[in-house]
Design an enzyme around this catalytic site. Structure first.
Site, PDB file in Angstrom:
ATOM      1  N   TRP A  10       0.747  -1.257  -0.121  1.00  0.00           N
ATOM      2  CA  TRP A  10      -0.138  -0.102   0.049  1.00  0.00           C
ATOM      3  C   TRP A  10       0.661   1.234  -0.191  1.00  0.00           C
ATOM      4  O   TRP A  10       0.595   2.336  -0.157  1.00  0.00           O
ATOM      5  CB  TRP A  10      -0.998  -0.026   1.299  1.00  0.00           C
ATOM      6  CG  TRP A  10      -2.060  -1.090   1.108  1.00  0.00           C
ATOM      7  CD1 TRP A  10      -2.101  -2.040   0.016  1.00  0.00           C
ATOM      8  CD2 TRP A  10      -2.987  -1.593   2.230  1.00  0.00           C
ATOM      9  NE1 TRP A  10      -3.219  -3.020   0.547  1.00  0.00           N
ATOM     10  CE2 TRP A  10      -3.596  -2.656   1.586  1.00  0.00           C
ATOM     11  CE3 TRP A  10      -3.208  -0.882   3.591  1.00  0.00           C
ATOM     12  CZ2 TRP A  10      -4.586  -3.193   2.478  1.00  0.00           C
ATOM     13  CZ3 TRP A  10      -4.300  -1.488   4.177  1.00  0.00           C
ATOM     14  CH2 TRP A  10      -5.155  -2.618   3.851  1.00  0.00           C
ATOM     15  N   LYS A  11       2.029   1.158  -0.146  1.00  0.00           N
ATOM     16  CA  LYS A  11       3.130   2.273   0.165  1.00  0.00           C
ATOM     17  C   LYS A  11       2.702   3.545   1.073  1.00  0.00           C
ATOM     18  O   LYS A  11       2.047   2.804   2.196  1.00  0.00           O
ATOM     19  CB  LYS A  11       3.037   2.630  -1.116  1.00  0.00           C
ATOM     20  CG  LYS A  11       3.466   1.685  -2.504  1.00  0.00           C
ATOM     21  CD  LYS A  11       3.916   2.171  -3.669  1.00  0.00           C
ATOM     22  CE  LYS A  11       4.274   0.978  -4.421  1.00  0.00           C
ATOM     23  NZ  LYS A  11       4.791   1.598  -6.003  1.00  0.00           N
ATOM     24  N   HIS A  95      12.628  -2.506  -1.668  1.00  0.00           N
ATOM     25  CA  HIS A  95      11.837  -2.293  -2.679  1.00  0.00           C
ATOM     26  C   HIS A  95      12.720  -1.352  -3.629  1.00  0.00           C
ATOM     27  O   HIS A  95      13.696  -0.363  -3.077  1.00  0.00           O
ATOM     28  CB  HIS A  95      10.569  -1.631  -2.250  1.00  0.00           C
ATOM     29  CG  HIS A  95       9.730  -1.186  -3.170  1.00  0.00           C
ATOM     30  ND1 HIS A  95       9.480  -0.178  -3.960  1.00  0.00           N
ATOM     31  CD2 HIS A  95       8.431  -1.978  -3.733  1.00  0.00           C
ATOM     32  CE1 HIS A  95       8.503  -0.234  -4.828  1.00  0.00           C
ATOM     33  NE2 HIS A  95       7.949  -1.313  -4.488  1.00  0.00           N
ATOM     34  N   GLU A  97      11.794   1.683  -4.693  1.00  0.00           N
ATOM     35  CA  GLU A  97      11.811   2.991  -3.961  1.00  0.00           C
ATOM     36  C   GLU A  97      12.667   3.215  -3.025  1.00  0.00           C
ATOM     37  O   GLU A  97      13.180   4.468  -2.702  1.00  0.00           O
ATOM     38  CB  GLU A  97      10.104   3.200  -3.938  1.00  0.00           C
ATOM     39  CG  GLU A  97       9.406   3.327  -4.917  1.00  0.00           C
ATOM     40  CD  GLU A  97       8.022   3.162  -5.043  1.00  0.00           C
ATOM     41  OE1 GLU A  97       7.333   3.035  -3.791  1.00  0.00           O
ATOM     42  OE2 GLU A  97       7.283   2.642  -6.142  1.00  0.00           O
ATOM     43  N   GLU A 165      10.834  -7.213  -9.760  1.00  0.00           N
ATOM     44  CA  GLU A 165      10.059  -6.109 -10.106  1.00  0.00           C
ATOM     45  C   GLU A 165      11.047  -5.065 -11.069  1.00  0.00           C
ATOM     46  O   GLU A 165      11.725  -4.227 -10.435  1.00  0.00           O
ATOM     47  CB  GLU A 165       9.655  -5.211  -8.585  1.00  0.00           C
ATOM     48  CG  GLU A 165       8.853  -5.967  -7.741  1.00  0.00           C
ATOM     49  CD  GLU A 165       8.159  -5.059  -6.932  1.00  0.00           C
ATOM     50  OE1 GLU A 165       6.923  -5.011  -7.006  1.00  0.00           O
ATOM     51  OE2 GLU A 165       8.537  -4.357  -6.316  1.00  0.00           O
ATOM     52  N   GLY A 171       4.325   1.038 -11.301  1.00  0.00           N
ATOM     53  CA  GLY A 171       3.619   2.430 -11.317  1.00  0.00           C
ATOM     54  C   GLY A 171       3.670   3.109 -12.395  1.00  0.00           C
ATOM     55  O   GLY A 171       2.853   4.060 -12.816  1.00  0.00           O
ATOM     56  N   SER A 210       3.005  -3.131 -12.242  1.00  0.00           N
ATOM     57  CA  SER A 210       1.941  -3.015 -12.994  1.00  0.00           C
ATOM     58  C   SER A 210       0.745  -4.042 -13.163  1.00  0.00           C
ATOM     59  O   SER A 210       0.333  -4.177 -14.059  1.00  0.00           O
ATOM     60  CB  SER A 210       1.892  -2.131 -14.466  1.00  0.00           C
ATOM     61  OG  SER A 210       2.880  -0.882 -14.122  1.00  0.00           O
ATOM     62  N   GLY A 231       1.360  -3.137  -6.325  1.00  0.00           N
ATOM     63  CA  GLY A 231       1.204  -1.737  -5.807  1.00  0.00           C
ATOM     64  C   GLY A 231      -0.209  -0.912  -5.799  1.00  0.00           C
ATOM     65  O   GLY A 231      -1.145  -1.379  -5.285  1.00  0.00           O
ATOM     66  N   GLY A 232      -0.214  -0.157  -6.902  1.00  0.00           N
ATOM     67  CA  GLY A 232      -1.326   0.642  -7.419  1.00  0.00           C
ATOM     68  C   GLY A 232      -2.691  -0.157  -7.344  1.00  0.00           C
ATOM     69  O   GLY A 232      -3.621   0.111  -6.585  1.00  0.00           O
TER      70      GLY A 232
END
Ligand code: PEP
Length: 248
Positions: A10-11, A95, A97, A165, A171, A210, A231-232
Site C-alpha cells: 500500500w506504500k 523495494h 523506491e 520488479e 507504477g 503494473s 502496488g497501485g
C-alpha cells in the site's frame, strides 16, 4: 508445488480508517480461499489496526521496510521485533523506491534480510533492473548482483521470497510481457539452484510491476512466476480481489 502469494504493497497511502476498511473487505473477499497466501503491507501507522482487523482470517500482515537492529538510538527507524510485536509475518526488503530514494544498497538489503530471518520474519526481497539497464542488455548482471548481494551469508531459503520488479514497470502501467518476466524468473531460479542446489526449487519468486486483474492470468501461467507483488491495484479492494480471483 509452490504455494502462490499475492501481496499488496500500500506504500504511503491510506489513513488508519481507510486501511482498516480496505483490510476488512480483503478479509471478507478471501474468506473461502482454498489455496495460496494473501499478504497486505499497510503503512507503519496502520499495522496495529490492520492486524486487529485481519484477526480470524488467513491474510498475512507485512511491513514495507525495517531496520537491521533490534533496538537502539536509530531515530525514525522501526525494528523487526516491533514488527513481530504488531503481528507481521512478512517484511518487504529492498523495494526499488527504497533503493532509489533512501539509497539502500545490496549490503543494507542483505543486513535487513538476515535480521528479518533471525527474527522470524519472512523477507520479500525485491530486485529489478531500470529501463536504462534493460536497454543496455545488463538485466541479468544487475538482477544477479542484487540476488547474490541480498542473500550473502544466508544459507537456508525456506522463509525467503524474491520479488522480481523491473523498475520501469512499477507504477507505469508498462507491465512486463509474460515472456520477459519469465526469462528473468527463470534466470533467478537457475542462479538460486547454482548457489543453493535443490532447495531453490521451493523458493517463491513473485512478479511486480503494473499487475492488474486483467494481466495477472497470463503472468501466473508462467512456470517460474509464483505470484505477484502489487502496488497501485492493491489500493482498491475490487482490483486486489480481482487479481486473487485469477490465481490457480
Ligand atoms: C510495487 O510497488 O511493488 C508495485 C509493483 O507497484 P505497481 O503495482 O503499482 O506497479
Amino acid at each position: 508445488m509452490r504455494k502462490w502469494i499475492v501481496a499488496g504493497n500500500w506504500k504511503m497511502h491510506n489513513t488508519i480508517a481507510e486501511s482498516v476498511a480496505l483490510a476488512r473487505t480483503v478479509k471478507e473477499g478471501t474468506a473461502g480461499l482454498k489455496s495460496g497466501e494473501v499478504v497486505v503491507a499497510p503503512p507503519f501507522t496502520a499495522l496495529t489496526s490492520v492486524g486487529e482487523a485481519l484477526k480470524g482470517s488467513s491474510v498475512a500482515l507485512a511491513a514495507q521496510n525495517m531496520y537491521c537492529e533490534d533496538k537502539g538510538a536509530y531515530t525514525g527507524e522501526v525494528s523487526p521485533l516491533m514488527l513481530k510485536d504488531v503481528g507481521c509475518t512478512y517484511v518487504i526488503i529492498g523495494h526499488s523506491e527504497r533503493r532509489k530514494y533512501f539509497i539502500e544498497s545490496d549490503e543494507t538489503v542483505n543486513l535487513k534480510a538476515k535480521k528479518a530471518l533471525a527474527t522470524g520474519l519472512k523477507p520479500i526481497v525485491c530486485v529489478g533492473e531500470t529501463d536504462g539497464e534493460r536497454n543496455k542488455g545488463v538485466t541479468e548482471a544487475v538482477v544477479g548482483r542484487q540476488v547474490r548481494g541480498a542473500l550473502a551469508d544466508i544459507d537456508k531459503l525456506d522463509n525467503v521470497v524474491i520479488a522480481y520488479e523491473p523498475v520501469w514497470a512499477i507504477g507505469t502501467g508498462m507491465v512486463a510481457t509474460p515472456a520477459q518476466a519469465e526469462d528473468v524468473h527463470d534466470f533467478i531460479r537457475r542462479l538460486l539452484v547454482e548457489i543453493y542446489g535443490c532447495m531453490a526449487a521451493d523458493v517463491r519468486i513473485l512478479y511486480g510491476g503494473s499487475v492488474t486483474k486483467d494481466n495477472i492470468a497470463e503472468l501466473i501461467a508462467m512456470e517460474d512466476i509464483d505470484g505477484a507483488l502489487v502496488g497501485g491495484a492493491s489500493l482498491k479492494a475490487d482490483g486486489f480481489l480481482g487479481i486473487i480471483s485469477k490465481m490457480p
